[in-house]
Motif scaffolding. Structure first.
Motif, PDB file in Angstrom:
ATOM      1  N   ARG A  46     -16.602  -0.479 -10.343  1.00 37.63           N
ATOM      2  CA  ARG A  46     -16.067   0.187  -9.163  1.00 37.63           C
ATOM      3  C   ARG A  46     -15.426   1.486  -9.652  1.00 37.63           C
ATOM      4  O   ARG A  46     -14.637   1.479 -10.597  1.00 37.63           O
ATOM      5  CB  ARG A  46     -15.024  -0.680  -8.441  1.00 37.63           C
ATOM      6  N   ALA A 211      -3.096  -5.037  -4.171  1.00 38.55           N
ATOM      7  CA  ALA A 211      -4.285  -4.245  -3.885  1.00 38.55           C
ATOM      8  C   ALA A 211      -5.054  -3.979  -5.176  1.00 38.55           C
ATOM      9  O   ALA A 211      -4.586  -4.256  -6.282  1.00 38.55           O
ATOM     10  CB  ALA A 211      -3.906  -2.933  -3.216  1.00 38.55           C
ATOM     11  N   HIS A 212      -6.244  -3.422  -5.027  1.00 34.72           N
ATOM     12  CA  HIS A 212      -7.067  -3.019  -6.162  1.00 34.72           C
ATOM     13  C   HIS A 212      -7.029  -1.494  -6.256  1.00 34.72           C
ATOM     14  O   HIS A 212      -7.120  -0.812  -5.242  1.00 34.72           O
ATOM     15  CB  HIS A 212      -8.514  -3.495  -5.960  1.00 34.72           C
ATOM     16  N   GLU A 215      -9.305   0.758  -4.292  1.00 28.09           N
ATOM     17  CA  GLU A 215      -9.125   0.812  -2.842  1.00 28.09           C
ATOM     18  C   GLU A 215      -8.115   1.865  -2.421  1.00 28.09           C
ATOM     19  O   GLU A 215      -7.640   1.860  -1.281  1.00 28.09           O
ATOM     20  CB  GLU A 215      -8.691  -0.559  -2.318  1.00 28.09           C
ATOM     21  N   GLY A 243       0.194  -1.050   3.640  1.00 28.34           N
ATOM     22  CA  GLY A 243      -0.451  -0.842   2.352  1.00 28.34           C
ATOM     23  C   GLY A 243      -0.005   0.403   1.618  1.00 28.34           C
ATOM     24  O   GLY A 243      -0.650   0.812   0.650  1.00 28.34           O
ATOM     25  N   PHE A 264      -3.205   1.993  -0.096  1.00 28.19           N
ATOM     26  CA  PHE A 264      -4.400   1.280  -0.536  1.00 28.19           C
ATOM     27  C   PHE A 264      -4.970   0.481   0.638  1.00 28.19           C
ATOM     28  O   PHE A 264      -4.238  -0.193   1.359  1.00 28.19           O
ATOM     29  CB  PHE A 264      -4.060   0.326  -1.685  1.00 28.19           C
ATOM     30  N   ARG A 265      -6.280   0.553   0.802  1.00 33.23           N
ATOM     31  CA  ARG A 265      -6.923  -0.109   1.938  1.00 33.23           C
ATOM     32  C   ARG A 265      -6.851  -1.623   1.854  1.00 33.23           C
ATOM     33  O   ARG A 265      -6.768  -2.300   2.879  1.00 33.23           O
ATOM     34  CB  ARG A 265      -8.392   0.320   2.019  1.00 33.23           C
ATOM     35  N   SER A 266      -6.879  -2.180   0.657  1.00 32.20           N
ATOM     36  CA  SER A 266      -6.943  -3.629   0.521  1.00 32.20           C
ATOM     37  C   SER A 266      -5.575  -4.294   0.457  1.00 32.20           C
ATOM     38  O   SER A 266      -5.484  -5.503   0.335  1.00 32.20           O
ATOM     39  CB  SER A 266      -7.734  -3.994  -0.748  1.00 32.20           C
ATOM     40  N   ALA A 267      -4.496  -3.509   0.518  1.00 32.09           N
ATOM     41  CA  ALA A 267      -3.156  -4.084   0.412  1.00 32.09           C
ATOM     42  C   ALA A 267      -2.777  -4.800   1.700  1.00 32.09           C
ATOM     43  O   ALA A 267      -3.104  -4.354   2.798  1.00 32.09           O
ATOM     44  CB  ALA A 267      -2.135  -2.989   0.119  1.00 32.09           C
TER      45      ALA A 267
END
Length: 282
Positions: A46, A211-212, A215, A243, A264-267
Protein backbone atom coordinates in the motif's frame (compact mmCIF):
# COMPACT_ATOMS: atom_id res chain seq x y z
CA UNK A 1 -3.41 46.22 -0.47
CA UNK A 2 -1.06 45.27 -3.28
CA UNK A 3 -0.69 41.84 -4.89
CA UNK A 4 2.60 40.15 -5.72
CA UNK A 5 3.23 39.75 -9.46
CA UNK A 6 3.99 36.08 -8.73
CA UNK A 7 0.48 35.38 -7.48
CA UNK A 8 -1.36 33.14 -9.96
CA UNK A 9 1.81 32.28 -11.92
CA UNK A 10 1.34 29.00 -13.81
CA UNK A 11 4.27 26.66 -13.27
CA UNK A 12 3.24 24.08 -15.83
CA UNK A 13 2.50 20.38 -15.89
CA UNK A 14 4.79 17.42 -15.43
CA UNK A 15 4.36 13.65 -15.66
CA UNK A 16 6.60 11.47 -13.51
CA UNK A 17 6.88 7.69 -13.65
CA UNK A 18 7.53 5.58 -10.54
CA UNK A 19 7.76 1.92 -9.61
CA UNK A 20 6.94 -0.25 -6.60
CA UNK A 21 10.63 -0.01 -5.72
CA UNK A 22 10.34 3.78 -5.40
CA UNK A 23 7.30 3.51 -3.14
CA UNK A 24 9.07 0.94 -0.94
CA UNK A 25 12.27 3.01 -0.76
CA UNK A 26 10.15 5.98 0.31
CA UNK A 27 8.46 4.01 3.10
CA UNK A 28 11.83 2.86 4.41
CA UNK A 29 13.24 6.39 4.17
CA UNK A 30 10.50 7.84 6.36
CA UNK A 31 10.81 5.15 9.01
CA UNK A 32 8.72 2.12 8.05
CA UNK A 33 9.99 -1.10 9.64
CA UNK A 34 10.83 -4.32 7.82
CA UNK A 35 7.85 -5.88 9.60
CA UNK A 36 5.45 -3.35 8.01
CA UNK A 37 4.91 -5.71 5.10
CA UNK A 38 2.10 -3.72 3.48
CA UNK A 39 4.47 -0.74 3.21
CA UNK A 40 7.77 -2.41 2.29
CA UNK A 41 6.89 -5.71 0.52
CA UNK A 42 5.51 -5.72 -3.00
CA UNK A 43 3.20 -8.68 -2.33
CA UNK A 44 1.10 -6.60 0.08
CA UNK A 45 2.04 -3.06 -0.93
CA UNK A 46 0.00 0.00 0.00
CA UNK A 47 1.57 3.30 -1.05
CA UNK A 48 1.88 6.00 1.59
CA UNK A 49 -0.07 9.11 0.45
CA UNK A 50 2.85 11.38 1.39
CA UNK A 51 4.95 9.62 -1.27
CA UNK A 52 3.12 11.79 -3.80
CA UNK A 53 4.88 14.84 -2.37
CA UNK A 54 8.23 13.53 -3.62
CA UNK A 55 6.75 13.25 -7.13
CA UNK A 56 5.57 16.88 -6.98
CA UNK A 57 8.78 18.36 -5.53
CA UNK A 58 9.58 19.76 -8.98
CA UNK A 59 7.00 22.54 -8.50
CA UNK A 60 8.56 24.58 -5.65
CA UNK A 61 11.95 23.99 -7.24
CA UNK A 62 10.62 25.38 -10.54
CA UNK A 63 9.44 28.57 -8.83
CA UNK A 64 12.88 29.08 -7.30
CA UNK A 65 14.50 28.53 -10.68
CA UNK A 66 12.34 31.32 -12.12
CA UNK A 67 13.92 33.77 -9.67
CA UNK A 68 10.96 34.34 -7.36
CA UNK A 69 13.27 34.09 -4.33
CA UNK A 70 16.83 33.31 -3.32
CA UNK A 71 17.01 29.51 -3.24
CA UNK A 72 19.94 29.60 -0.79
CA UNK A 73 17.93 31.38 1.93
CA UNK A 74 14.29 30.37 1.30
CA UNK A 75 12.99 27.61 3.57
CA UNK A 76 10.04 25.24 3.52
CA UNK A 77 7.70 26.79 6.08
CA UNK A 78 4.62 24.55 5.97
CA UNK A 79 2.93 21.77 4.04
CA UNK A 80 -0.67 20.84 3.32
CA UNK A 81 -1.96 17.68 1.67
CA UNK A 82 -5.50 16.73 0.69
CA UNK A 83 -5.76 13.13 -0.50
CA UNK A 84 -8.30 12.46 -3.26
CA UNK A 85 -7.61 8.76 -3.64
CA UNK A 86 -4.96 6.06 -3.09
CA UNK A 87 -1.85 6.18 -5.23
CA UNK A 88 -1.37 3.16 -7.53
CA UNK A 89 1.50 0.83 -6.64
CA UNK A 90 3.33 2.00 -9.77
CA UNK A 91 2.66 4.01 -12.88
CA UNK A 92 2.74 7.63 -14.00
CA UNK A 93 1.57 10.68 -12.11
CA UNK A 94 0.66 13.93 -13.87
CA UNK A 95 0.70 17.07 -11.75
CA UNK A 96 -0.04 20.72 -12.49
CA UNK A 97 1.33 23.57 -10.39
CA UNK A 98 0.67 27.26 -9.83
CA UNK A 99 1.45 29.97 -7.30
CA UNK A 100 -1.84 30.07 -5.40
CA UNK A 101 -0.93 32.96 -3.08
CA UNK A 102 1.89 35.21 -1.91
CA UNK A 103 1.65 36.58 1.63
CA UNK A 104 3.54 39.71 2.70
CA UNK A 105 5.34 39.19 6.03
CA UNK A 106 7.19 42.51 5.91
CA UNK A 107 10.84 41.57 5.58
CA UNK A 108 9.88 38.29 3.92
CA UNK A 109 7.15 36.72 1.80
CA UNK A 110 5.44 33.35 1.91
CA UNK A 111 4.84 31.74 -1.49
CA UNK A 112 2.13 29.09 -1.60
CA UNK A 113 2.75 26.65 -4.43
CA UNK A 114 -0.29 24.49 -5.14
CA UNK A 115 0.12 21.18 -6.97
CA UNK A 116 -2.94 19.26 -8.17
CA UNK A 117 -3.28 15.73 -9.50
CA UNK A 118 -5.90 13.02 -9.79
CA UNK A 119 -4.84 11.68 -6.39
CA UNK A 120 -4.07 14.72 -4.25
CA UNK A 121 -3.83 18.47 -3.84
CA UNK A 122 -0.62 19.60 -2.13
CA UNK A 123 0.49 23.07 -1.08
CA UNK A 124 4.06 24.09 -0.23
CA UNK A 125 4.45 27.27 1.86
CA UNK A 126 7.89 28.72 1.17
CA UNK A 127 9.28 31.39 3.50
CA UNK A 128 11.47 33.72 1.44
CA UNK A 129 13.52 36.43 3.24
CA UNK A 130 13.85 39.72 1.40
CA UNK A 131 10.75 39.23 -0.76
CA UNK A 132 8.16 41.03 1.36
CA UNK A 133 7.29 44.67 1.80
CA UNK A 134 4.96 44.98 -1.21
CA UNK A 135 2.02 46.11 0.98
CA UNK A 136 0.16 42.83 0.62
CA UNK A 137 -2.01 40.75 2.94
CA UNK A 138 -0.06 39.08 5.78
CA UNK A 139 -2.08 35.87 5.48
CA UNK A 140 -3.64 33.58 8.12
CA UNK A 141 -2.37 33.41 11.69
CA UNK A 142 -0.78 30.35 13.26
CA UNK A 143 -3.17 27.51 14.20
CA UNK A 144 -3.82 26.51 17.80
CA UNK A 145 -1.39 24.23 19.66
CA UNK A 146 -2.31 20.62 20.43
CA UNK A 147 -2.65 20.73 24.21
CA UNK A 148 -5.05 19.28 26.74
CA UNK A 149 -5.51 16.56 29.34
CA UNK A 150 -6.45 14.01 26.64
CA UNK A 151 -3.28 14.56 24.62
CA UNK A 152 -1.29 11.42 23.79
CA UNK A 153 2.49 11.18 24.03
CA UNK A 154 4.20 9.51 21.08
CA UNK A 155 7.78 9.33 19.86
CA UNK A 156 9.66 9.03 16.58
CA UNK A 157 13.32 8.01 16.45
CA UNK A 158 15.13 9.35 13.39
CA UNK A 159 18.45 7.81 12.34
CA UNK A 160 21.77 9.27 11.23
CA UNK A 161 21.47 8.06 7.61
CA UNK A 162 17.90 9.24 7.13
CA UNK A 163 18.57 12.47 5.20
CA UNK A 164 21.05 10.65 2.94
CA UNK A 165 18.39 8.02 2.21
CA UNK A 166 15.45 10.39 1.79
CA UNK A 167 17.28 12.61 -0.72
CA UNK A 168 17.29 9.68 -3.17
CA UNK A 169 13.54 10.29 -3.57
CA UNK A 170 14.15 13.58 -5.40
CA UNK A 171 14.83 16.39 -2.92
CA UNK A 172 18.58 16.74 -3.39
CA UNK A 173 19.05 20.21 -1.93
CA UNK A 174 22.65 20.31 -0.75
CA UNK A 175 21.84 21.65 2.73
CA UNK A 176 20.53 18.21 3.71
CA UNK A 177 23.83 16.50 2.83
CA UNK A 178 26.73 18.94 2.53
CA UNK A 179 28.01 20.53 5.78
CA UNK A 180 29.22 23.63 3.92
CA UNK A 181 25.82 24.15 2.27
CA UNK A 182 24.08 23.66 5.61
CA UNK A 183 26.30 26.31 7.25
CA UNK A 184 25.59 28.69 4.35
CA UNK A 185 21.89 28.23 5.11
CA UNK A 186 22.50 29.11 8.77
CA UNK A 187 22.47 25.55 10.13
CA UNK A 188 25.29 23.98 12.16
CA UNK A 189 25.15 20.75 10.11
CA UNK A 190 22.98 19.00 7.49
CA UNK A 191 19.40 18.60 8.64
CA UNK A 192 16.52 16.29 7.85
CA UNK A 193 14.01 17.19 5.16
CA UNK A 194 10.87 18.64 6.73
CA UNK A 195 8.67 16.34 4.64
CA UNK A 196 10.61 13.35 5.94
CA UNK A 197 10.09 14.21 9.60
CA UNK A 198 6.43 15.02 8.89
CA UNK A 199 5.79 11.71 7.12
CA UNK A 200 7.61 9.84 9.89
CA UNK A 201 5.25 11.45 12.39
CA UNK A 202 2.18 10.22 10.50
CA UNK A 203 3.46 6.66 10.91
CA UNK A 204 2.92 6.90 14.68
CA UNK A 205 -0.16 9.13 14.57
CA UNK A 206 -2.17 6.60 12.53
CA UNK A 207 -1.96 3.63 14.93
CA UNK A 208 -2.60 5.92 17.89
CA UNK A 209 -6.02 6.53 16.32
CA UNK A 210 -6.63 2.91 15.35
CA UNK A 211 -5.93 3.79 11.70
CA UNK A 212 -3.50 2.72 8.98
CA UNK A 213 -0.98 5.32 7.68
CA UNK A 214 -1.98 4.57 4.07
CA UNK A 215 -5.46 5.85 4.94
CA UNK A 216 -4.24 9.42 5.45
CA UNK A 217 -6.87 11.83 4.11
CA UNK A 218 -5.60 15.27 5.18
CA UNK A 219 -2.34 16.60 6.55
CA UNK A 220 -1.23 20.09 7.57
CA UNK A 221 1.77 21.25 9.61
CA UNK A 222 4.32 24.02 9.98
CA UNK A 223 8.07 23.43 10.13
CA UNK A 224 9.10 25.44 13.18
CA UNK A 225 12.72 24.30 13.68
CA UNK A 226 15.14 21.88 12.04
CA UNK A 227 15.33 18.19 12.87
CA UNK A 228 18.81 16.69 12.65
CA UNK A 229 19.32 13.05 11.67
CA UNK A 230 19.44 11.01 14.87
CA UNK A 231 17.10 13.33 16.81
CA UNK A 232 14.18 11.86 18.70
CA UNK A 233 10.83 13.54 18.02
CA UNK A 234 8.52 13.81 21.01
CA UNK A 235 4.97 14.16 19.70
CA UNK A 236 1.86 15.45 21.45
CA UNK A 237 -1.34 14.33 19.73
CA UNK A 238 -4.84 15.46 20.63
CA UNK A 239 -7.75 13.59 18.97
CA UNK A 240 -10.08 16.03 17.26
CA UNK A 241 -12.98 13.76 16.24
CA UNK A 242 -13.89 12.08 12.93
CA UNK A 243 -10.53 10.35 12.62
CA UNK A 244 -8.57 13.59 13.00
CA UNK A 245 -5.82 14.58 15.39
CA UNK A 246 -4.04 17.84 16.15
CA UNK A 247 -0.34 17.44 16.90
CA UNK A 248 3.00 19.08 17.45
CA UNK A 249 6.50 17.66 17.78
CA UNK A 250 9.70 18.57 19.57
CA UNK A 251 13.24 17.59 18.60
CA UNK A 252 15.70 17.73 21.48
CA UNK A 253 13.53 20.38 23.16
CA UNK A 254 12.98 22.49 20.02
CA UNK A 255 9.48 22.81 18.57
CA UNK A 256 10.01 21.12 15.21
CA UNK A 257 6.43 20.70 13.92
CA UNK A 258 3.67 23.05 15.02
CA UNK A 259 0.00 23.55 14.23
CA UNK A 260 -0.23 20.00 12.92
CA UNK A 261 -3.48 18.30 11.93
CA UNK A 262 -3.98 14.91 10.32
CA UNK A 263 -7.09 12.94 9.43
CA UNK A 264 -7.28 9.26 8.54
CA UNK A 265 -10.18 7.65 6.70
CA UNK A 266 -10.00 4.33 8.53
CA UNK A 267 -9.88 5.79 12.06
CA UNK A 268 -12.89 5.22 14.34
CA UNK A 269 -15.00 8.37 14.91
CA UNK A 270 -13.83 8.49 18.51
CA UNK A 271 -10.17 8.28 17.50
CA UNK A 272 -9.54 4.87 19.09
CA UNK A 273 -8.45 4.31 22.68
CA UNK A 274 -6.02 6.87 24.11
CA UNK A 275 -2.90 5.91 25.99
CA UNK A 276 -0.30 8.07 27.66
CA UNK A 277 2.77 6.58 25.95
CA UNK A 278 2.78 4.92 22.55
CA UNK A 279 5.78 3.90 20.47
CA UNK A 280 5.40 1.39 17.62
CA UNK A 281 9.06 0.34 17.99
CA UNK A 282 8.70 -0.53 21.66
Amino acid sequence: MSVSPWRGRDLGTRTVAYTERDAILYALAVGARASDLDLVYEEHLRVLPTFGLTLAQWAPDALGALGAFDVTTAVHGAQRLLVRGPLPRSGELTTHARVAEVWDKGSAAVFEVEVTSEYFVATWSLFAPGCGGFDGDRGPSAPARAEGAAARRLSVDTHHRQAALYRLLGDRHAMHMDPAAARAAGMPRPFLHGLCSLAATTLVLAPSLGAHPAELAELDARFAAPVFPGDRLDVTALPDGNGAVRFQAWAEGRTALSGGRARFRSAPPTGGHPTQEENPDA
